[in-house]
Structure formats: structure tokens, C-alpha cells
Design a protein around this motif. Sequence first.
Motif, PDB file in Angstrom:
ATOM      1  N   LYS A  88       4.902  10.417  -6.435  1.00 25.56           N
ATOM      2  CA  LYS A  88       6.089  10.717  -7.246  1.00 25.56           C
ATOM      3  C   LYS A  88       5.730  11.039  -8.689  1.00 25.56           C
ATOM      4  N   THR A  89       4.699  10.399  -9.218  1.00 24.92           N
ATOM      5  CA  THR A  89       4.323  10.625 -10.608  1.00 24.92           C
ATOM      6  C   THR A  89       3.368  11.801 -10.775  1.00 24.92           C
ATOM      7  N   GLY A  90       3.009  12.438  -9.640  1.00 28.28           N
ATOM      8  CA  GLY A  90       2.142  13.606  -9.710  1.00 28.28           C
ATOM      9  C   GLY A  90       0.666  13.275  -9.845  1.00 28.28           C
ATOM     10  N   LEU A  91       0.313  12.033  -9.614  1.00 29.62           N
ATOM     11  CA  LEU A  91      -1.089  11.632  -9.701  1.00 29.62           C
ATOM     12  C   LEU A  91      -1.871  12.273  -8.559  1.00 29.62           C
ATOM     13  N   HIS A  92      -2.937  12.947  -8.894  1.00 30.84           N
ATOM     14  CA  HIS A  92      -3.793  13.552  -7.874  1.00 30.84           C
ATOM     15  C   HIS A  92      -4.892  12.568  -7.514  1.00 30.84           C
ATOM     16  N   TYR A  93      -5.155  12.473  -6.230  1.00 27.95           N
ATOM     17  CA  TYR A  93      -6.201  11.574  -5.767  1.00 27.95           C
ATOM     18  C   TYR A  93      -6.981  12.259  -4.658  1.00 27.95           C
ATOM     19  N   ALA A 132       0.836  -1.207   0.000  1.00 26.28           N
ATOM     20  CA  ALA A 132       0.000   0.000   0.000  1.00 26.28           C
ATOM     21  C   ALA A 132       0.868   1.252   0.000  1.00 26.28           C
ATOM     22  N   LEU A 133       1.907   1.270   0.822  1.00 23.28           N
ATOM     23  CA  LEU A 133       2.798   2.422   0.874  1.00 23.28           C
ATOM     24  C   LEU A 133       3.513   2.620  -0.458  1.00 23.28           C
ATOM     25  N   GLU A 134       3.922   1.534  -1.087  1.00 23.69           N
ATOM     26  CA  GLU A 134       4.575   1.607  -2.395  1.00 23.69           C
ATOM     27  C   GLU A 134       3.641   2.223  -3.442  1.00 23.69           C
ATOM     28  N   ILE A 135       2.387   1.825  -3.422  1.00 25.45           N
ATOM     29  CA  ILE A 135       1.403   2.348  -4.387  1.00 25.45           C
ATOM     30  C   ILE A 135       1.172   3.841  -4.175  1.00 25.45           C
ATOM     31  N   VAL A 136       0.982   4.253  -2.918  1.00 18.78           N
ATOM     32  CA  VAL A 136       0.743   5.671  -2.618  1.00 18.78           C
ATOM     33  C   VAL A 136       1.983   6.498  -2.944  1.00 18.78           C
ATOM     34  N   SER A 137       3.162   6.003  -2.580  1.00 25.81           N
ATOM     35  CA  SER A 137       4.408   6.723  -2.875  1.00 25.81           C
ATOM     36  C   SER A 137       4.601   6.893  -4.378  1.00 25.81           C
ATOM     37  N   HIS A 138       4.317   5.849  -5.138  1.00 24.20           N
ATOM     38  CA  HIS A 138       4.439   5.920  -6.596  1.00 24.20           C
ATOM     39  C   HIS A 138       3.471   6.965  -7.161  1.00 24.20           C
ATOM     40  N   ALA A 139       2.249   6.976  -6.658  1.00 19.63           N
ATOM     41  CA  ALA A 139       1.258   7.952  -7.129  1.00 19.63           C
ATOM     42  C   ALA A 139       1.745   9.372  -6.868  1.00 19.63           C
TER      43      ALA A 139
END
Length: 75
Positions: free
Chosen positions: A44-49, A35-42
Motif C-alpha cells: 500500500k505504501t509503494g515499498l518495493h521489495y 506477516a500478511l499485515e506487514i506485506v499488505s502495508h508495504a
Amino acid sequence: VRLYLPQKWTEDPKRCDKAGIPKESRTFRTKEELALEIVSHARKTGLHYAWVELMPDMEKALASHHVSRLKTDLP
């Protein structure tokens, strides 16, 4: 795409081969780590959620990483 694999699977190369799981994806990670990897990746890539949904047992594990049950990242 990330897939949770139980440790039992990551320790069984034949099972992973049969399921078509790439060798580089066979590292065991806890659900919290994944879960932390997914959120961190989002991030870093500038994905807004608008929110992150966590299972109750993950909230404590991820609290120190500033991930909460309802977290807005939108301006």
C-alpha cells in the motif's frame, strides 16, 4: 514496527504495562496474520521489495494472498 505477542501476553494487561506495550498494540494476531499485515502495508505504501521470506508453515496460509517464498515486486 510490529511485534508478535503470544496470546498469553495479550490476555495479561499487567505484563504488557510492565513491558511498555501500548494498549493499541495488544491485540493478538497469529504470525500469519501479522506477516500478511506487514506485506499488505508495504504494498500500500509503494515499498518495493525483492523477496519475502516465510517460515515453511506460513506458506500455505499466505498462498491465497499471492505471497510466496520468493516474490519479486521490482520492475
